[in-house]
Design a protein around this motif. Sequence first.
Motif, PDB file in Angstrom:
ATOM      1  N   ALA A  85       0.552  -6.138  -7.978  1.00  0.00           N
ATOM      2  CA  ALA A  85       0.366  -5.237  -9.123  1.00  0.00           C
ATOM      3  C   ALA A  85      -0.252  -3.906  -8.697  1.00  0.00           C
ATOM      4  CB  ALA A  85      -0.504  -5.916 -10.180  1.00  0.00           C
ATOM      5  N   GLU A  86      -1.231  -3.940  -7.799  1.00  0.00           N
ATOM      6  CA  GLU A  86      -1.868  -2.705  -7.331  1.00  0.00           C
ATOM      7  C   GLU A  86      -0.890  -1.852  -6.526  1.00  0.00           C
ATOM      8  OE1 GLU A  86      -4.807  -1.348  -8.056  1.00  0.00           O
ATOM      9  OE2 GLU A  86      -5.333  -3.028  -9.354  1.00  0.00           O
ATOM     10  N   LYS A  87      -0.055  -2.488  -5.711  1.00  0.00           N
ATOM     11  CA  LYS A  87       0.928  -1.737  -4.932  1.00  0.00           C
ATOM     12  C   LYS A  87       1.968  -1.083  -5.853  1.00  0.00           C
ATOM     13  CE  LYS A  87       1.046  -1.892  -0.602  1.00  0.00           C
ATOM     14  NZ  LYS A  87       0.584  -0.839   0.326  1.00  0.00           N
ATOM     15  N   VAL A  88       2.351  -1.776  -6.926  1.00  0.00           N
ATOM     16  CA  VAL A  88       3.282  -1.200  -7.898  1.00  0.00           C
ATOM     17  C   VAL A  88       2.607  -0.037  -8.622  1.00  0.00           C
ATOM     18  CG1 VAL A  88       4.511  -1.631 -10.072  1.00  0.00           C
ATOM     19  CG2 VAL A  88       4.656  -3.295  -8.201  1.00  0.00           C
ATOM     20  N   LYS A  89       1.376  -0.249  -9.076  1.00  0.00           N
ATOM     21  CA  LYS A  89       0.640   0.784  -9.799  1.00  0.00           C
ATOM     22  C   LYS A  89       0.450   2.032  -8.947  1.00  0.00           C
ATOM     23  CE  LYS A  89      -2.868  -0.736 -12.180  1.00  0.00           C
ATOM     24  NZ  LYS A  89      -4.244  -1.137 -12.549  1.00  0.00           N
ATOM     25  N   SER A  90       0.256   1.853  -7.650  1.00  0.00           N
ATOM     26  CA  SER A  90       0.054   2.992  -6.754  1.00  0.00           C
ATOM     27  C   SER A  90       1.367   3.697  -6.417  1.00  0.00           C
ATOM     28  CB  SER A  90      -0.631   2.547  -5.464  1.00  0.00           C
ATOM     29  OG  SER A  90       0.264   1.828  -4.637  1.00  0.00           O
ATOM     30  N   GLY A  91       2.490   3.078  -6.781  1.00  0.00           N
ATOM     31  CA  GLY A  91       3.793   3.672  -6.502  1.00  0.00           C
ATOM     32  C   GLY A  91       4.357   3.307  -5.145  1.00  0.00           C
ATOM     33  N   SER A 121      -0.250  11.283  -3.088  1.00  0.00           N
ATOM     34  CA  SER A 121       1.137  11.502  -3.474  1.00  0.00           C
ATOM     35  C   SER A 121       1.167  12.189  -4.827  1.00  0.00           C
ATOM     36  CB  SER A 121       1.914  10.179  -3.520  1.00  0.00           C
ATOM     37  OG  SER A 121       1.434   9.367  -4.560  1.00  0.00           O
ATOM     38  N   LYS A 122       2.326  12.718  -5.159  1.00  0.00           N
ATOM     39  CA  LYS A 122       2.526  13.414  -6.419  1.00  0.00           C
ATOM     40  C   LYS A 122       3.936  13.111  -6.891  1.00  0.00           C
ATOM     41  CE  LYS A 122       2.843  18.138  -8.147  1.00  0.00           C
ATOM     42  NZ  LYS A 122       2.637  19.563  -7.806  1.00  0.00           N
ATOM     43  N   GLU A 123       4.081  12.778  -8.150  1.00  0.00           N
ATOM     44  CA  GLU A 123       5.396  12.535  -8.735  1.00  0.00           C
ATOM     45  C   GLU A 123       5.973  13.856  -9.225  1.00  0.00           C
ATOM     46  OE1 GLU A 123       7.093   9.574  -9.078  1.00  0.00           O
ATOM     47  OE2 GLU A 123       5.502   8.518  -8.009  1.00  0.00           O
ATOM     48  N   LEU A 124       7.236  14.112  -8.928  1.00  0.00           N
ATOM     49  CA  LEU A 124       7.917  15.310  -9.397  1.00  0.00           C
ATOM     50  C   LEU A 124       8.987  14.939 -10.400  1.00  0.00           C
ATOM     51  CD1 LEU A 124       8.438  17.227  -6.014  1.00  0.00           C
ATOM     52  CD2 LEU A 124       6.654  17.583  -7.727  1.00  0.00           C
ATOM     53  N   LYS A 125       9.179  15.795 -11.372  1.00  0.00           N
ATOM     54  CA  LYS A 125      10.270  15.606 -12.330  1.00  0.00           C
ATOM     55  C   LYS A 125      11.503  16.323 -11.781  1.00  0.00           C
ATOM     56  CE  LYS A 125       7.785  14.698 -16.444  1.00  0.00           C
ATOM     57  NZ  LYS A 125       7.803  13.278 -16.497  1.00  0.00           N
ATOM     58  N   LEU A 126      12.624  15.635 -11.772  1.00  0.00           N
ATOM     59  CA  LEU A 126      13.875  16.236 -11.342  1.00  0.00           C
ATOM     60  C   LEU A 126      14.365  17.194 -12.412  1.00  0.00           C
ATOM     61  CD1 LEU A 126      15.616  13.084  -9.859  1.00  0.00           C
ATOM     62  CD2 LEU A 126      14.377  14.874  -8.629  1.00  0.00           C
TER      63      LEU A 126
END
Length: 157
Positions: free
Chosen positions: A19-25, A147-152
């Motif tokens: 769960a933590e690995k999923v939450k961290s992406g 890390s940072k999530e980007l919107k396409l």
Amino acid sequence: MDESTFQFFLSQSTREYAAEKVKSGAWDPDNALKLSQEAITRFLPSGLHTEGAYLYSVVHEDVEESIGYIWFNVTEGRGGREAFIYDIYIFEPYQGKGYGKLTMQALDEEASKMGVTKIGLHVFGQNTRAFELYKKMGYIITDISMSKELKLEEDRS
């Protein structure tokens, strides 16, 4: 830790790590449980009886019941014997009451008796409670991944 407690620990730790690995992406939810099982098996190949692995139940002395667990491995490092904490967990009803700190202090004492000169650990970025505890206990940051999530473009319309 006895065998039945180990089986509980193994199940809970595997689920929590996934769960933590999923939450961290870091991991895809569809594969997370399998990857978690593989990771834990790599560091506990003989389960409770893995050489160099130490698994303890955290027991509340007043009520003589388990309130959590801790797992660490001891290896020979560059500077001598080193411990690495793979999991420390205080059950929900006991969190925020100082038991994590007491557990970490007990670990320091036990590791010192084993001749350990350094203790390492990993903390997920979103686990601010644990991060703050570790800082209070004298742990320092040795590495930071971000890390940072980007919107396409097509997601923005």
